[in-house]
Design a protein around this motif. Sequence first.
Motif, PDB file in Angstrom:
ATOM      1  N   ALA A  87       2.780  -2.508 -11.142  1.00 11.91           N
ATOM      2  CA  ALA A  87       1.817  -2.684 -10.056  1.00 11.91           C
ATOM      3  C   ALA A  87       0.800  -1.561 -10.174  1.00 11.91           C
ATOM      4  CB  ALA A  87       2.507  -2.633  -8.698  1.00 11.91           C
ATOM      5  N   ARG A  88      -0.475  -1.929 -10.095  1.00 13.12           N
ATOM      6  CA  ARG A  88      -1.519  -0.911 -10.235  1.00 13.12           C
ATOM      7  C   ARG A  88      -2.761  -1.340  -9.471  1.00 13.12           C
ATOM      8  NH1 ARG A  88      -1.173  -4.036 -14.460  1.00 13.12           N
ATOM      9  NH2 ARG A  88      -2.979  -4.967 -15.427  1.00 13.12           N
ATOM     10  N   LEU A  89      -3.522  -0.353  -9.043  1.00 14.50           N
ATOM     11  CA  LEU A  89      -4.814  -0.648  -8.433  1.00 14.50           C
ATOM     12  C   LEU A  89      -5.733  -1.184  -9.512  1.00 14.50           C
ATOM     13  CD1 LEU A  89      -5.145   2.395  -6.124  1.00 14.50           C
ATOM     14  CD2 LEU A  89      -5.761   0.096  -5.451  1.00 14.50           C
ATOM     15  N   SER A  90      -6.407  -2.294  -9.234  1.00 17.82           N
ATOM     16  CA  SER A  90      -7.256  -2.870 -10.277  1.00 17.82           C
ATOM     17  C   SER A  90      -8.725  -2.923  -9.905  1.00 17.82           C
ATOM     18  CB  SER A  90      -6.758  -4.268 -10.677  1.00 17.82           C
ATOM     19  OG  SER A  90      -6.838  -5.144  -9.583  1.00 17.82           O
ATOM     20  N   THR A  91      -9.059  -3.257  -8.687  1.00 19.59           N
ATOM     21  CA  THR A  91     -10.467  -3.302  -8.290  1.00 19.59           C
ATOM     22  C   THR A  91     -10.596  -2.860  -6.843  1.00 19.59           C
ATOM     23  OG1 THR A  91     -10.358  -5.599  -7.542  1.00 19.59           O
ATOM     24  CG2 THR A  91     -11.006  -5.249  -9.828  1.00 19.59           C
ATOM     25  N   LEU A  92     -11.801  -2.507  -6.466  1.00 21.76           N
ATOM     26  CA  LEU A  92     -12.080  -2.191  -5.074  1.00 21.76           C
ATOM     27  C   LEU A  92     -13.536  -2.482  -4.775  1.00 21.76           C
ATOM     28  CD1 LEU A  92     -13.797   0.707  -4.529  1.00 21.76           C
ATOM     29  CD2 LEU A  92     -11.715   1.624  -5.521  1.00 21.76           C
ATOM     30  N   ASP A  93     -13.806  -2.723  -3.513  1.00 14.24           N
ATOM     31  CA  ASP A  93     -15.182  -2.752  -3.049  1.00 14.24           C
ATOM     32  C   ASP A  93     -15.219  -2.046  -1.701  1.00 14.24           C
ATOM     33  OD1 ASP A  93     -14.575  -4.751  -1.029  1.00 14.24           O
ATOM     34  OD2 ASP A  93     -14.872  -6.289  -2.533  1.00 14.24           O
ATOM     35  N   MET A  94     -16.359  -1.447  -1.403  1.00 10.87           N
ATOM     36  CA  MET A  94     -16.508  -0.627  -0.219  1.00 10.87           C
ATOM     37  C   MET A  94     -17.632  -1.179   0.638  1.00 10.87           C
ATOM     38  SD  MET A  94     -17.775   3.304   0.093  1.00 10.87           S
ATOM     39  CE  MET A  94     -19.477   2.862   0.388  1.00 10.87           C
ATOM     40  N   VAL A 140      -4.230  -4.721  -5.584  1.00 13.32           N
ATOM     41  CA  VAL A 140      -3.102  -4.242  -6.372  1.00 13.32           C
ATOM     42  C   VAL A 140      -2.707  -5.399  -7.281  1.00 13.32           C
ATOM     43  CG1 VAL A 140      -0.724  -3.406  -6.343  1.00 13.32           C
ATOM     44  CG2 VAL A 140      -2.327  -2.684  -4.549  1.00 13.32           C
ATOM     45  N   HIS A 141      -2.854  -5.188  -8.586  1.00 12.55           N
ATOM     46  CA  HIS A 141      -2.486  -6.218  -9.563  1.00 12.55           C
ATOM     47  C   HIS A 141      -1.027  -6.017  -9.948  1.00 12.55           C
ATOM     48  CE1 HIS A 141      -2.804  -9.155 -12.722  1.00 12.55           C
ATOM     49  NE2 HIS A 141      -2.129  -8.302 -13.490  1.00 12.55           N
ATOM     50  N   VAL A 142      -0.285  -7.110 -10.000  1.00  9.41           N
ATOM     51  CA  VAL A 142       1.164  -7.061 -10.270  1.00  9.41           C
ATOM     52  C   VAL A 142       1.506  -7.988 -11.423  1.00  9.41           C
ATOM     53  CG1 VAL A 142       3.444  -7.525  -9.317  1.00  9.41           C
ATOM     54  CG2 VAL A 142       1.658  -6.555  -7.846  1.00  9.41           C
ATOM     55  N   ASP A 143       2.343  -7.492 -12.325  1.00 10.62           N
ATOM     56  CA  ASP A 143       2.958  -8.290 -13.381  1.00 10.62           C
ATOM     57  C   ASP A 143       4.458  -8.278 -13.120  1.00 10.62           C
ATOM     58  OD1 ASP A 143       0.579  -8.742 -14.874  1.00 10.62           O
ATOM     59  OD2 ASP A 143       0.761  -6.769 -15.789  1.00 10.62           O
ATOM     60  N   ALA A 144       5.076  -9.463 -13.139  1.00 13.99           N
ATOM     61  CA  ALA A 144       6.513  -9.547 -12.857  1.00 13.99           C
ATOM     62  C   ALA A 144       7.075 -10.832 -13.429  1.00 13.99           C
ATOM     63  CB  ALA A 144       6.745  -9.518 -11.353  1.00 13.99           C
TER      64      ALA A 144
END
Length: 153
Positions: A121-128, A145-149
Amino acid sequence: MSTIPAALDALVAAAERAWPDVQVLDGGPTTEVSDDVIAIGYSGNAAESDVRNTLTSEQLDLQPDLERYDVLCMASAWRGDARRDGKPDARTTRLRAFELLAGIRRELAEDSRLGGVVMMARLSTLDMVADQTNAGPVCTIRFVVHVDAFTEA
């Protein structure tokens, strides 16, 4: 079975560990929110999904499926009529919103497997979005939060 429910629980717990004194929501707000708030599994838009998932089969096996999904989240800081130099203090709210996001990022760096629930799990994109309201400045960061499982058999 999908790992989404367990991953959402783990993300909420991570946000609560990162910010024990900040209001952390599991989904969107239904009542008044605090000046600082983190919402896990919330896009901020009723017409948009809160989690987007893609399932694929690995090799020739039909189970378990590889799932890749994005969990939409939000961190928001609002300081009401806070002022600096006689003007609304947008800088303070912006810095606080990014500070909230940094706490989530630290938690994911320490445990990117969410306690073994997922592979990564990791932060992948954001907008403000920064707004000036009648009550003062607010800064909201929508992040993914992008997740691979692998699904559970």
